[in-house]
Design an enzyme around this catalytic site. Structure first.
Site, PDB file in Angstrom:
ATOM      1  N   ASP A 174      -4.241  -6.529   4.641  1.00  0.00           N
ATOM      2  CA  ASP A 174      -5.252  -7.010   4.908  1.00  0.00           C
ATOM      3  C   ASP A 174      -5.456  -8.325   4.934  1.00  0.00           C
ATOM      4  O   ASP A 174      -6.108  -9.055   5.369  1.00  0.00           O
ATOM      5  CB  ASP A 174      -6.523  -6.770   5.368  1.00  0.00           C
ATOM      6  CG  ASP A 174      -6.570  -4.846   6.483  1.00  0.00           C
ATOM      7  OD1 ASP A 174      -6.257  -5.096   7.335  1.00  0.00           O
ATOM      8  OD2 ASP A 174      -7.357  -4.113   6.185  1.00  0.00           O
TER       9      ASP A 174
ATOM     10  N   ASN B  92       1.061  -1.161  -0.382  1.00  0.00           N
ATOM     11  CA  ASN B  92      -0.322  -0.125  -0.293  1.00  0.00           C
ATOM     12  C   ASN B  92       0.420   1.051   0.018  1.00  0.00           C
ATOM     13  O   ASN B  92       2.288   1.083  -0.252  1.00  0.00           O
ATOM     14  CB  ASN B  92      -0.961  -0.300   1.486  1.00  0.00           C
ATOM     15  CG  ASN B  92      -0.060  -0.139   2.209  1.00  0.00           C
ATOM     16  OD1 ASN B  92       0.960   0.934   2.923  1.00  0.00           O
ATOM     17  ND2 ASN B  92      -0.433  -1.144   3.169  1.00  0.00           N
TER      18      ASN B  92
ATOM     19  N   LYS C  81     -12.921   1.300  15.528  1.00  0.00           N
ATOM     20  CA  LYS C  81     -11.611   0.428  15.765  1.00  0.00           C
ATOM     21  C   LYS C  81     -11.061   0.218  16.784  1.00  0.00           C
ATOM     22  O   LYS C  81     -10.664  -0.869  17.784  1.00  0.00           O
ATOM     23  CB  LYS C  81     -10.299   0.667  14.759  1.00  0.00           C
ATOM     24  CG  LYS C  81     -10.391   0.319  13.467  1.00  0.00           C
ATOM     25  CD  LYS C  81      -9.986   0.822  12.073  1.00  0.00           C
ATOM     26  CE  LYS C  81     -11.091   0.760  10.444  1.00  0.00           C
ATOM     27  NZ  LYS C  81      -9.537   0.876  10.047  1.00  0.00           N
TER      28      LYS C  81
ATOM     29  N   LYS D 292     -10.807  -3.323  18.580  1.00  0.00           N
ATOM     30  CA  LYS D 292      -8.895  -4.157  18.839  1.00  0.00           C
ATOM     31  C   LYS D 292      -8.894  -2.894  20.756  1.00  0.00           C
ATOM     32  O   LYS D 292      -7.296  -3.605  20.906  1.00  0.00           O
ATOM     33  CB  LYS D 292      -7.907  -2.950  17.911  1.00  0.00           C
ATOM     34  CG  LYS D 292      -8.548  -3.940  16.656  1.00  0.00           C
ATOM     35  CD  LYS D 292      -7.873  -3.016  15.539  1.00  0.00           C
ATOM     36  CE  LYS D 292      -8.576  -3.168  14.460  1.00  0.00           C
ATOM     37  NZ  LYS D 292      -7.579  -3.444  13.295  1.00  0.00           N
TER      38      LYS D 292
ATOM     39  N   PRO E 251      -2.893 -11.545  10.114  1.00  0.00           N
ATOM     40  CA  PRO E 251      -3.477 -11.805  11.182  1.00  0.00           C
ATOM     41  C   PRO E 251      -3.616 -10.685  11.607  1.00  0.00           C
ATOM     42  O   PRO E 251      -2.809  -9.691  11.023  1.00  0.00           O
ATOM     43  CB  PRO E 251      -2.622 -12.495  12.203  1.00  0.00           C
ATOM     44  CG  PRO E 251      -0.937 -12.366  11.156  1.00  0.00           C
ATOM     45  CD  PRO E 251      -1.241 -12.779   9.635  1.00  0.00           C
ATOM     46  N   ASP E 252      -4.419 -10.304  13.016  1.00  0.00           N
ATOM     47  CA  ASP E 252      -4.332  -8.642  12.731  1.00  0.00           C
ATOM     48  C   ASP E 252      -3.951  -8.207  14.783  1.00  0.00           C
ATOM     49  O   ASP E 252      -4.014  -9.052  14.949  1.00  0.00           O
ATOM     50  CB  ASP E 252      -6.318  -9.021  13.110  1.00  0.00           C
ATOM     51  CG  ASP E 252      -6.263  -6.964  13.588  1.00  0.00           C
ATOM     52  OD1 ASP E 252      -5.435  -6.252  14.364  1.00  0.00           O
ATOM     53  OD2 ASP E 252      -7.161  -6.442  12.653  1.00  0.00           O
ATOM     54  N   ILE E 253      -2.920  -7.492  14.266  1.00  0.00           N
ATOM     55  CA  ILE E 253      -1.880  -8.159  15.038  1.00  0.00           C
ATOM     56  C   ILE E 253      -2.456  -6.699  16.139  1.00  0.00           C
ATOM     57  O   ILE E 253      -2.298  -7.386  17.274  1.00  0.00           O
ATOM     58  CB  ILE E 253      -0.330  -6.716  14.687  1.00  0.00           C
ATOM     59  CG1 ILE E 253       0.019  -7.369  13.277  1.00  0.00           C
ATOM     60  CG2 ILE E 253       0.848  -7.097  15.484  1.00  0.00           C
ATOM     61  CD1 ILE E 253       1.384  -6.898  12.074  1.00  0.00           C
TER      62      ILE E 253
ATOM     63  N   LYS F 120       7.782 -18.003 -10.424  1.00  0.00           N
ATOM     64  CA  LYS F 120       7.308 -17.541 -10.462  1.00  0.00           C
ATOM     65  C   LYS F 120       6.101 -17.471 -11.780  1.00  0.00           C
ATOM     66  O   LYS F 120       6.321 -18.753 -12.838  1.00  0.00           O
ATOM     67  CB  LYS F 120       8.380 -16.448 -11.531  1.00  0.00           C
ATOM     68  CG  LYS F 120       7.870 -15.557 -12.335  1.00  0.00           C
ATOM     69  CD  LYS F 120       8.566 -14.627 -13.557  1.00  0.00           C
ATOM     70  CE  LYS F 120       8.107 -13.798 -14.161  1.00  0.00           C
ATOM     71  NZ  LYS F 120       8.361 -12.846 -14.979  1.00  0.00           N
TER      72      LYS F 120
HETATM   73  N1  CTP Z   1      -3.912  -3.382  11.981  1.00  0.00           N
HETATM   74  C1  CTP Z   1      -2.949  -4.242  12.315  1.00  0.00           C
HETATM   75  N2  CTP Z   1      -3.779  -5.813  11.617  1.00  0.00           N
HETATM   76  C2  CTP Z   1      -3.652  -5.771  10.778  1.00  0.00           C
HETATM   77  C3  CTP Z   1      -4.720  -5.322  10.083  1.00  0.00           C
HETATM   78  C4  CTP Z   1      -4.229  -3.412  10.847  1.00  0.00           C
HETATM   79  O1  CTP Z   1      -2.253  -3.828  13.644  1.00  0.00           O
HETATM   80  N3  CTP Z   1      -3.431  -6.879   9.979  1.00  0.00           N
HETATM   81  C5  CTP Z   1      -4.084  -2.062  12.675  1.00  0.00           C
HETATM   82  C6  CTP Z   1      -3.109  -1.542  11.944  1.00  0.00           C
HETATM   83  O2  CTP Z   1      -1.649  -1.099  12.441  1.00  0.00           O
HETATM   84  C7  CTP Z   1      -3.894  -0.194  12.713  1.00  0.00           C
HETATM   85  C8  CTP Z   1      -4.713  -0.509  12.641  1.00  0.00           C
HETATM   86  O3  CTP Z   1      -5.361  -2.208  12.954  1.00  0.00           O
HETATM   87  O4  CTP Z   1      -3.070   0.654  13.710  1.00  0.00           O
HETATM   88  C9  CTP Z   1      -5.977   0.031  11.646  1.00  0.00           C
HETATM   89  O5  CTP Z   1      -5.515  -0.104  10.405  1.00  0.00           O
HETATM   90  P1  CTP Z   1      -6.699  -0.375  10.004  1.00  0.00           P
HETATM   91  O6  CTP Z   1      -6.350  -1.117   8.193  1.00  0.00           O
HETATM   92  O7  CTP Z   1      -7.236   1.282   8.934  1.00  0.00           O
HETATM   93  O8  CTP Z   1      -8.337  -0.857   9.413  1.00  0.00           O
HETATM   94  P2  CTP Z   1      -8.483  -2.842   9.650  1.00  0.00           P
HETATM   95  O9  CTP Z   1      -8.486  -3.164  10.724  1.00  0.00           O
HETATM   96  O10 CTP Z   1      -7.880  -2.892   8.442  1.00  0.00           O
HETATM   97  O11 CTP Z   1     -10.291  -2.142   9.415  1.00  0.00           O
HETATM   98  P3  CTP Z   1     -10.281  -1.495   8.348  1.00  0.00           P
HETATM   99  O12 CTP Z   1     -10.405  -2.411   6.687  1.00  0.00           O
HETATM  100  O13 CTP Z   1     -12.293  -2.011   8.047  1.00  0.00           O
HETATM  101  O14 CTP Z   1     -10.569   0.058   7.659  1.00  0.00           O
END
Ligand code: CTP
Length: 403
Positions: free
Chosen positions: A278, A209, A336, A340, A304-306, A288
């Site tokens: 994400d 991104n 969020k 979280k 994983p959502d850290i 490749k």
């Molecule tokens: N984050 C994380 N791990 C992920 C995705 C997000 O730790 N896999 C953390 C980011 O570092 C940030 C927060 O979650 O502090 C929000 O990230 P954002 O991308 O805005 O939110 P998402 O949870 O991905 O929600 P959405 O896609 O619905 O906006």
């Protein structure tokens, strides 16, 4: 605030006079040191008149002065100033500082100096971009010196590009900010994440991104300056490592998760400014993917959502998340924050011109768990970083009092 102002020999030397005045207006006592080359561009008299002090131009006494006193004067200057600011710092001076050459007063003072060193380079664009200059800058940054990047624009030599001395007002502001840094984060350990992650599709392709990492790096520098131990887990960026910070480089969301969880234990404050991908390909092909006439459909699994995982293992830590949004800023920030388990979410609009991901400026709303929201108007990312840390500290003190 006592500032030794070294003036190098470049066209921008005349701007150092404006800088000396700007520093004095901000309450600094300024002692000017000029190199021989600088004197080809401006006379010492200009600086002497502005500062009301003798300008130092040579290692050795001139006109039969006290020879012994003069021979150790650079040590005296080094011991009696809080900062050594060099502006303009020429390519020649950067090289001499990087390699420890000490043949004149300014370079000898640099070697004897133990306070904060701030360098504001100015030179022709090609000289600035030359690998030799960039290598010297990397050495100086690694020593913990602050480099005030030159501006881009039309230079005196007729070329256009980076190399013009930063505006004297900006340099003076930065010097004051560095010298008046509070030590209000002493004893805290900040675990920070910054930058994007890269998720491989095959051995040569990846998805990522637009995050530049600038906001997270600004937070890391500011927190280190304010006395915290800072562990920065960073995705791929083009930024120099912030001084005084433990930098752990990662590429993928999974690597970032592992680095964060293995460094969570000592952390008292966790700030997750990284733009974590994400989705990723769970099993990356070894070879490749070859182009064919057919469509290529990629199956992505969630990463994983850290932040959520840290939220579940939060303990007594203070947890700050980021929310990059294109709409419904505050509502999304609050969602969020709740899901979280954060204490604060820094919400920013990423669709806006001139703020957000790649910019040097930002404009954010701090969505708080307990207190009301705080809107931080548009400002440089380093100023926003200081303001975020001010609020973090308030929450931290409130947490201390409650426990
Ligand atoms: N984050 C994380 N791990 C992920 C995705 C997000 O730790 N896999 C953390 C980011 O570092 C940030 C927060 O979650 O502090 C929000 O990230 P954002 O991308 O805005 O939110 P998402 O949870 O991905 O929600 P959405 O896609 O619905 O906006």
């Amino acid at each position: 605030m006592r500032v030794a102002l070294g003036v190098g020999g470049g066209i921008a030397a005349y701007k150092a006079a404006e800088l000396a005045r700007a520093l004095q207006e901000r309450g600094a006592a300024v002692q000017v040191i000029m190199t021989d080359a600088a004197r080809e561009f401006v006379t010492p008299l200009t600086f002497a008149a502005l500062t009301g002090k003798k300008v130092i131009t040579s290692l050795f006494a001139q006109g039969g002065g006290d020879v012994l006193a003069s021979a150790v004067e650079h040590i005296h200057v080094a011991q009696n100033h809080d900062a050594l600011l060099v502006a303009p710092a020429t390519a020649d001076l950067l090289a001499k500082f990087a390699h420890g050459l000490a043949g004149d007063f300014l370079t000898a003072t640099y070697l004897a100096f133990t306070g904060r060193v701030i360098l504001a380079p100015a030179m022709n664009t090609n000289m600035w971009q030359h690998p030799a200059t960039q290598a010297n800058l990397a050495t100086l940054r690694a020593r913990g010196h602050t480099i005030i990047e030159p501006d881009a624009g039309l230079l005196a030599c007729g070329t256009t590009g980076p190399g013009r001395l930063a505006e004297p007002e900006r340099i003076a502001d930065e010097v004051v900010r560095l010298l008046t840094a509070r030590h209000d984060l002493d004893g805290e350990t900040l675990l920070l994440t910054a930058g994007p992650t890269q998720e491989a599709l095959d051995p040569v392709r990846y998805i990522t991104n637009r995050s530049s990492g600038k906001m997270g790096y600004a937070l890391a520098s500011a927190a280190a300056r304010r006395g915290a131990r800072v562990i920065l887990v960073s995705g791929p960026t083009h930024l120099p490592p912030p001084p005084g910070v433990e930098l752990i480089r990662v590429r993928t969301a999974v690597e970032m998760r592992d680095a964060v969880m293995s460094h969570l234990e000592p952390a008292t404050i966790v700030i997750k400014s990284a733009a974590v991908a994400d989705y990723h390909v769970k099993e990356v092909p070894q070879q490749k993917t070859k182009k064919t006439a057919a469509r290529w459909t990629i199956d992505l699994d969630p990463t994983p959502d850290i932040l959520a995982e840290v939220g579940r293992n939060k303990g007594g830590r203070l947890l700050v998340g980021f929310a990059a949004e294109t709409q419904n800023l505050v509502a999304e920030g609050r969602r969020k924050l709740e899901t979280k388990n954060c204490d604060m979410v820094v919400a920013n609009l990423v669709s806006q011109e001139g703020t957000g991901f790649e910019s040097d400026e930002n404009e954010v709303v701090l969505v708080m768990r307990a207190a009301g929201n705080v809107a931080l108007p548009r400002n440089s990312k380093s100023a926003i970083a200081e303001q975020i840390l001010d609020q973090v500290l308030k929450l931290r003190l409130a947490l201390h009092e409650a426990s």
